[in-house]
Design a protein around this motif. Structure first.
Motif, PDB file in Angstrom:
ATOM      1  N   PHE A   1      64.147 -53.029  22.587  1.00 37.40           N
ATOM      2  CA  PHE A   1      64.932 -53.916  21.718  1.00 37.40           C
ATOM      3  C   PHE A   1      64.814 -53.489  20.258  1.00 37.40           C
ATOM      4  CE2 PHE A   1      63.336 -56.386  25.334  1.00 37.40           C
ATOM      5  CZ  PHE A   1      64.542 -56.750  25.911  1.00 37.40           C
ATOM      6  N   PRO A   2      65.931 -53.535  19.522  1.00 39.02           N
ATOM      7  CA  PRO A   2      65.862 -53.162  18.103  1.00 39.02           C
ATOM      8  C   PRO A   2      65.126 -54.210  17.287  1.00 39.02           C
ATOM      9  CG  PRO A   2      68.091 -53.876  18.691  1.00 39.02           C
ATOM     10  CD  PRO A   2      67.295 -53.871  19.957  1.00 39.02           C
ATOM     11  N   ALA A   3      64.569 -53.786  16.159  1.00 43.91           N
ATOM     12  CA  ALA A   3      63.742 -54.665  15.325  1.00 43.91           C
ATOM     13  C   ALA A   3      64.494 -55.921  14.889  1.00 43.91           C
ATOM     14  CB  ALA A   3      63.257 -53.896  14.102  1.00 43.91           C
ATOM     15  N   ALA A   4      65.813 -55.800  14.692  1.00 38.10           N
ATOM     16  CA  ALA A   4      66.602 -56.955  14.234  1.00 38.10           C
ATOM     17  C   ALA A   4      66.505 -58.120  15.215  1.00 38.10           C
ATOM     18  CB  ALA A   4      68.070 -56.550  14.085  1.00 38.10           C
ATOM     19  N   THR A   5      66.178 -57.827  16.477  1.00 37.29           N
ATOM     20  CA  THR A   5      66.177 -58.883  17.498  1.00 37.29           C
ATOM     21  C   THR A   5      64.789 -59.473  17.744  1.00 37.29           C
ATOM     22  OG1 THR A   5      65.794 -57.317  19.310  1.00 37.29           O
ATOM     23  CG2 THR A   5      68.101 -57.758  18.728  1.00 37.29           C
ATOM     24  N   ILE A   6      63.756 -58.857  17.176  1.00 34.47           N
ATOM     25  CA  ILE A   6      62.380 -59.277  17.527  1.00 34.47           C
ATOM     26  C   ILE A   6      61.845 -60.201  16.430  1.00 34.47           C
ATOM     27  CG2 ILE A   6      60.057 -58.460  18.077  1.00 34.47           C
ATOM     28  CD1 ILE A   6      61.348 -55.720  18.796  1.00 34.47           C
ATOM     29  N   CYS A   7      61.868 -61.504  16.678  1.00 37.20           N
ATOM     30  CA  CYS A   7      61.447 -62.460  15.646  1.00 37.20           C
ATOM     31  C   CYS A   7      59.933 -62.384  15.471  1.00 37.20           C
ATOM     32  CB  CYS A   7      61.829 -63.876  16.043  1.00 37.20           C
ATOM     33  SG  CYS A   7      63.601 -64.092  16.083  1.00 37.20           S
ATOM     34  N   ALA A   8      59.519 -62.215  14.252  1.00 35.37           N
ATOM     35  CA  ALA A   8      58.097 -62.039  13.958  1.00 35.37           C
ATOM     36  C   ALA A   8      57.752 -62.951  12.781  1.00 35.37           C
ATOM     37  CB  ALA A   8      57.835 -60.580  13.614  1.00 35.37           C
ATOM     38  N   HIS A   9      56.858 -63.912  13.021  1.00 38.69           N
ATOM     39  CA  HIS A   9      56.558 -64.881  11.966  1.00 38.69           C
ATOM     40  C   HIS A   9      55.119 -64.756  11.462  1.00 38.69           C
ATOM     41  CE1 HIS A   9      59.977 -67.855  13.236  1.00 38.69           C
ATOM     42  NE2 HIS A   9      60.411 -66.655  12.969  1.00 38.69           N
ATOM     43  N   VAL A  10      54.975 -65.077  10.196  1.00 39.63           N
ATOM     44  CA  VAL A  10      53.653 -65.142   9.568  1.00 39.63           C
ATOM     45  C   VAL A  10      53.130 -66.552   9.827  1.00 39.63           C
ATOM     46  CG1 VAL A  10      52.453 -65.070   7.350  1.00 39.63           C
ATOM     47  CG2 VAL A  10      54.415 -63.536   7.789  1.00 39.63           C
ATOM     48  N   THR A  11      51.970 -66.678  10.475  1.00 42.64           N
ATOM     49  CA  THR A  11      51.462 -68.007  10.834  1.00 42.64           C
ATOM     50  C   THR A  11      49.966 -68.093  10.534  1.00 42.64           C
ATOM     51  OG1 THR A  11      50.678 -67.508  13.052  1.00 42.64           O
ATOM     52  CG2 THR A  11      53.049 -67.933  12.824  1.00 42.64           C
ATOM     53  N   ASN A  12      49.355 -69.183  10.990  1.00 38.02           N
ATOM     54  CA  ASN A  12      47.914 -69.329  10.788  1.00 38.02           C
ATOM     55  C   ASN A  12      47.086 -68.714  11.904  1.00 38.02           C
ATOM     56  OD1 ASN A  12      47.929 -70.518   8.298  1.00 38.02           O
ATOM     57  ND2 ASN A  12      48.363 -72.540   9.155  1.00 38.02           N
ATOM     58  N   TRP A  13      47.747 -68.139  12.908  1.00 41.32           N
ATOM     59  CA  TRP A  13      46.991 -67.468  13.967  1.00 41.32           C
ATOM     60  C   TRP A  13      46.267 -66.269  13.360  1.00 41.32           C
ATOM     61  CZ3 TRP A  13      47.783 -67.258  19.712  1.00 41.32           C
ATOM     62  CH2 TRP A  13      48.459 -68.390  20.195  1.00 41.32           C
ATOM     63  N   GLY A  14      45.038 -66.081  13.738  1.00 45.44           N
ATOM     64  CA  GLY A  14      44.304 -64.902  13.289  1.00 45.44           C
ATOM     65  C   GLY A  14      43.700 -65.106  11.913  1.00 45.44           C
ATOM     66  N   LYS A  15      42.602 -64.382  11.671  1.00 43.08           N
ATOM     67  CA  LYS A  15      41.882 -64.560  10.407  1.00 43.08           C
ATOM     68  C   LYS A  15      42.218 -63.446   9.411  1.00 43.08           C
ATOM     69  CE  LYS A  15      38.281 -67.564  11.948  1.00 43.08           C
ATOM     70  NZ  LYS A  15      39.286 -68.354  12.611  1.00 43.08           N
ATOM     71  N   GLN A  16      43.237 -62.691   9.697  1.00 44.76           N
ATOM     72  CA  GLN A  16      43.576 -61.569   8.825  1.00 44.76           C
ATOM     73  C   GLN A  16      44.142 -62.073   7.496  1.00 44.76           C
ATOM     74  OE1 GLN A  16      44.694 -62.240  11.825  1.00 44.76           O
ATOM     75  NE2 GLN A  16      44.169 -60.581  13.212  1.00 44.76           N
ATOM     76  N   SER A  17      44.208 -61.152   6.538  1.00 50.30           N
ATOM     77  CA  SER A  17      44.729 -61.532   5.222  1.00 50.30           C
ATOM     78  C   SER A  17      46.219 -61.849   5.324  1.00 50.30           C
ATOM     79  CB  SER A  17      44.535 -60.377   4.235  1.00 50.30           C
ATOM     80  OG  SER A  17      45.393 -59.305   4.609  1.00 50.30           O
ATOM     81  N   LEU A  18      46.701 -62.595   4.329  1.00 49.18           N
ATOM     82  CA  LEU A  18      48.132 -62.909   4.280  1.00 49.18           C
ATOM     83  C   LEU A  18      48.945 -61.615   4.224  1.00 49.18           C
ATOM     84  CD1 LEU A  18      50.253 -65.190   3.974  1.00 49.18           C
ATOM     85  CD2 LEU A  18      49.974 -64.954   1.495  1.00 49.18           C
ATOM     86  N   LYS A  19      48.464 -60.657   3.453  1.00 49.32           N
ATOM     87  CA  LYS A  19      49.184 -59.376   3.356  1.00 49.32           C
ATOM     88  C   LYS A  19      49.311 -58.723   4.729  1.00 49.32           C
ATOM     89  CE  LYS A  19      48.696 -54.588   1.905  1.00 49.32           C
ATOM     90  NZ  LYS A  19      50.118 -54.253   1.945  1.00 49.32           N
ATOM     91  N   TYR A  20      48.213 -58.690   5.472  1.00 46.47           N
ATOM     92  CA  TYR A  20      48.236 -58.039   6.791  1.00 46.47           C
ATOM     93  C   TYR A  20      49.256 -58.733   7.695  1.00 46.47           C
ATOM     94  CZ  TYR A  20      46.212 -55.579  10.829  1.00 46.47           C
ATOM     95  OH  TYR A  20      46.008 -54.771  11.912  1.00 46.47           O
ATOM     96  N   LYS A  21      49.237 -60.077   7.659  1.00 43.74           N
ATOM     97  CA  LYS A  21      50.166 -60.841   8.504  1.00 43.74           C
ATOM     98  C   LYS A  21      51.613 -60.519   8.130  1.00 43.74           C
ATOM     99  CE  LYS A  21      47.004 -64.637   9.360  1.00 43.74           C
ATOM    100  NZ  LYS A  21      46.741 -66.055   9.313  1.00 43.74           N
TER     101      LYS A  21
END
Ligand code: DGJ
Length: 723
Positions: free
Chosen positions: A554-574
């Motif tokens: 699937f092309p990237a335009a179709t893959i919804c990817a959200h920044v959330t509170n899951w994971g302890k990584q930095s905001l930048k990494y998310k």
């Protein structure tokens, strides 16, 4: 030259019909792939060749007689897995399909559709094999239609969409399995001799457990940039079966039969006389340039033909699901709009929990089916929210799950006959809900009506998230009565009827396909949707793997990817992880510091500036996350003037070797300025060469060293051609 003549010449060029001796050869081909079929003296359609395209079509004359049936049937002399099996009205379960004729259609310069008509010499049963060849994209789409004129219904026992044969002694299958929140686990395995099936029986959704998309490498496992790869994807939102029969015996050498289609499990389908049964479409590509090229072929096809309005600019958004779950009021929502505005996204998406009055949707226990705004939570209705969002300069979108019902709902009380449940056994609730009976046209009207009413009462709603949170179990359709074997097939077709009506009325509406996460990541439903929710698991490290997996098909335009509170990584990494897909946020903006808000806003601006490259550019996977502590991929636009590179460290260990990132897909002769973006103000670029100029040749051969020291570090590079 007139247009008709040009078309005829093109047809001759692309879908070739060769007569060699008595045998007729039909060649279905794209720019670099050919599928050659031959009709033998017994009128049997055979697969002569499938693979890289020959420059000269007379090459097919040199082939020995084909040894592989192109669409084998059960009950006469084929003892392996058939593509088709029926029971005629007289109880006979034999089927023979003889070639009758074929025709070629040329809807535009890129597409050639070949229709091959077959018929049983004894029974009035007709099958047409359809092959749409997408020349530039190197994709072939195949499906089957079945019709008969017997006196009563014929039972379709097996009805594959396609039957393809690859010749070799070893085959490596790449497929993806998983579960809720752990979608897209990659497995690459050598196929054993015999039959291997990948299938689902979930009813409402195709996937979650297994994806109906796969890759096969004959001979040896394919690499990213080299090796033979066959990639296929079944466009079907219901039960599917991908069969692989690996035949390594007999005099003719080893071969793998690929038989994709609807899962015939509990689906002996009664086909009435003169009605046509169309199978789902099977989309496939073949390349000798590795998995990367197979993916790029699929992406190019998907954006142009496979998903709804593939090139429509997607809206970045703030979703409230993880920020509030069911706990919000009208005022809290309006306050959240400010957050969306602050981080610079286009839209606010109101998720679950806004509806139901007699049975308010305060939790997932009630309200599904009653699609009126809850008067206590939203006293001024949806219109008020749309207006307020717009006043703050953002669009408004909303969540629905219109195929489902909670027993605690008006709908359940009023229409018990619209619900799939066994009449003589206990209801089997999952997430406290049941499935509506989409085989029933009245229920289709209802589901369509949910959308129609919401969107005509609030014409400025700019986005729909369509969810589907449970599979079928204990399912029985009161509408189908004694014909329960039609349930699984008719449900999916009922859903498509609804979606066709919705799309006819709302063609420009951006719609996200969700199914408790990635349960509907497949091209049958994506034909009506712009994008899909990839998983409820948004931990960025896990997302690196999942998004990588989805990127095979699937092309990237179709893959919804959200920044959330899951994971302890930095905001930048998310953010850096979410930016490689279709970017969104599902956070409490109020909990962010001003510095973090500014960081989000800059990243969203960067994303919008580069969105065309990321969403529609060619994907090159550079460092795979599997067996590595790092991952990297890049997108290059069609003019090769602009590119975006994503690089991530995951969990590193002492002694991990940092590889240079050797890029791909650039123009070796061009000069590119390399600039690291999404930088935190106090940090130096991880790519020390940020700001410098390199040739495409250098970037692709030597590459750039990276300095992502330690775990969970990320960086994004923007490459711009300079003169
Ligand atoms: C499941 C989805 O995957 C979530 O994103 C969210 O929309 C919930 N359903 C709401 O019930």
């Amino acid at each position: 030259m007139n247009k008709l003549l040009v078309n005829i010449l093109l047809v001759c060029f692309i879908a070739v019909f060769v007569i060699t001796g008595n045998a007729q050869t039909i060649v279905i081909q794209t720019q670099s792939t050919s599928l050659a079929l031959r009709v033998n003296n017994n009128k049997q359609l055979q697969q002569l060749y499938f693979g890289n395209r020959f420059s000269d079509t007379s090459a097919y004359a040199a082939f020995n007689m084909a040894r592989t049936p192109a669409f084998p049937t059960a009950g006469i002399n084929y003892n392996n897995e058939p593509a088709m099996q029926v029971q005629h009205v007289d109880g006979n379960i034999s089927l023979q399909l003889n070639y009758v004729d074929h025709s070629i259609e040329k809807p535009n310069d890129d597409i050639t559709i070949t229709h091959i008509n077959l018929k049983d010499p004894v029974y009035p049963l007709y099958v047409t094999l359809h092959f749409a060849a997408y020349n530039k994209e190197n994709i072939i789409e195949e499906w089957t239609s079945i019709r008969h004129e017997e006196k009563a219904p014929v039972i379709l026992m097996r009805y594959a969409s396609s039957f393809l044969s690859l010749n070799d002694n070893n085959f490596y299958l790449t497929h993806f399995y998983g579960d809720w929140a752990s979608e897209m686990q990659l497995e690459e395995t050598k196929l054993p001799g015999g039959i291997f099936n990948i299938q689902s029986k979930l009813g409402t959704r195709a996937t979650n457990s297994e994806l109906p998309s796969f890759m096969i490498s004959p001979g040896k496992p394919a690499e990213e940039n080299e090796g033979d790869v066959f990639a296929g994807s079944l466009a079907w939102s219901g039960n599917f079966n991908l069969q692989f029969e690996n035949i390594q015996y007999g005099r003719s050498g080893g071969s793998l039969k690929i038989i994709p289609g609807i899962n015939a499990y509990a689906s002996n389908y009664l086909l009435k006389p003169k009605e046509t049964f169309n199978t789902p479409h099977f989309i496939f590509t073949y390349t000798s340039k590795g998995k990367g090229q197979a993916s790029r072929n699929l992406h190019a096809w998907a954006l142009k033909y496979g998903v709804w309005n593939g090139y429509q600019t997607r809206q970045t958004l703030l979703n409230n699901w993880e920020a509030t779950y069911f706990n919000f009021t009208q005022d809290t929502l309006v306050n959240l709009f400010d957050g969306a505005k602050k981080i610079g996204v286009d839209l606010f998406l109101l998720d679950d929990g806004w509806f139901g009055n007699k049975h308010p949707r305060h939790a997932d226990t009630a309200g599904l089916g009653d699609w009126q705004a809850n008067k206590t939570i939203l006293p001024d209705g949806i219109g008020y929210l749309v207006k307020n969002a717009e006043a703050k300069g953002i669009n408004f979108g909303i969540w629905i799950e219109p195929e489902m019902v909670n027993p605690k709902s008006d709908l359940y009380e009023q229409h018990p006959d619209w619900i799939l449940k066994l009449p003589n056994r206990p209801e089997d609730l999952s997430r406290n809900q049941l499935v509506l009976d989409l085989t029933n046209p009245k229920v289709q009207d209802f589901v369509y009506g949910v959308l129609h009413n919401l969107l005509t009462e609030n014409p400025r709603i700019a986005y729909i998230k369509w969810d589907c949170n449970r599979p079928m179990t204990n399912a029985y359709s009161q509408y189908l009565g004694a014909n329960q074997q039609a349930l699984y097939v008719d449900y999916a077709n009922g859903l498509y009827n609804v979606l066709q009506r919705v799309r006819k009325e709302f063609p420009k509406l951006e719609m996200m396909l969700c199914s408790g996460g990635g349960g509907r990541a497949e091209y049958g439903a994506l034909k009506y949707f712009n994008e899909f929710w990839a998983s409820d698991n948004t931990d960025p490290v896990e997302r690196i793997f999942m998004q990588w997996g989805y990127s095979y098909f699937f092309p990237a335009a179709t893959i919804c990817a959200h920044v959330t509170n899951w994971g302890k990584q930095s905001l930048k990494y998310k953010i850096d992880v979410a930016m490689q897909g279709k970017l969104g946020f599902d956070i409490r903006v109020n909990d962010l510091s001003n510095k973090e808000i500014t960081f989000c806003k800059t990243a969203v601006d960067n994303y919008k500036r580069l969105q065309n490259v990321i969403n529609y550019g060619s994907l090159y996977r550079l460092i795979a996350p599997y067996n590595n502590s790092a991952a990297s991929l890049m997108f290059v636009d069609s003019s090769k003037q602009k590119a975006v590179v994503f690089a991530y460290n995951m969990y590193t260990k002492m002694g991990d070797q940092l590889q240079n990132i050797q890029m791909n897909g650039l123009d070796a002769t061009k000069q590119y300025e390399v600039k690291e973006i999404n930088l935190e103000d106090d940090k130096r670029p991880a790519f020390r060469q940020s700001g410098k100029i390199f040739s495409g040749e250098f970037l692709m051969n030597e590459g750039l060293g990276w300095y992502l020291r330690g775990s969970l570090q990320s960086s994004i590079l923007e490459l711009t051609e300079v003169n």
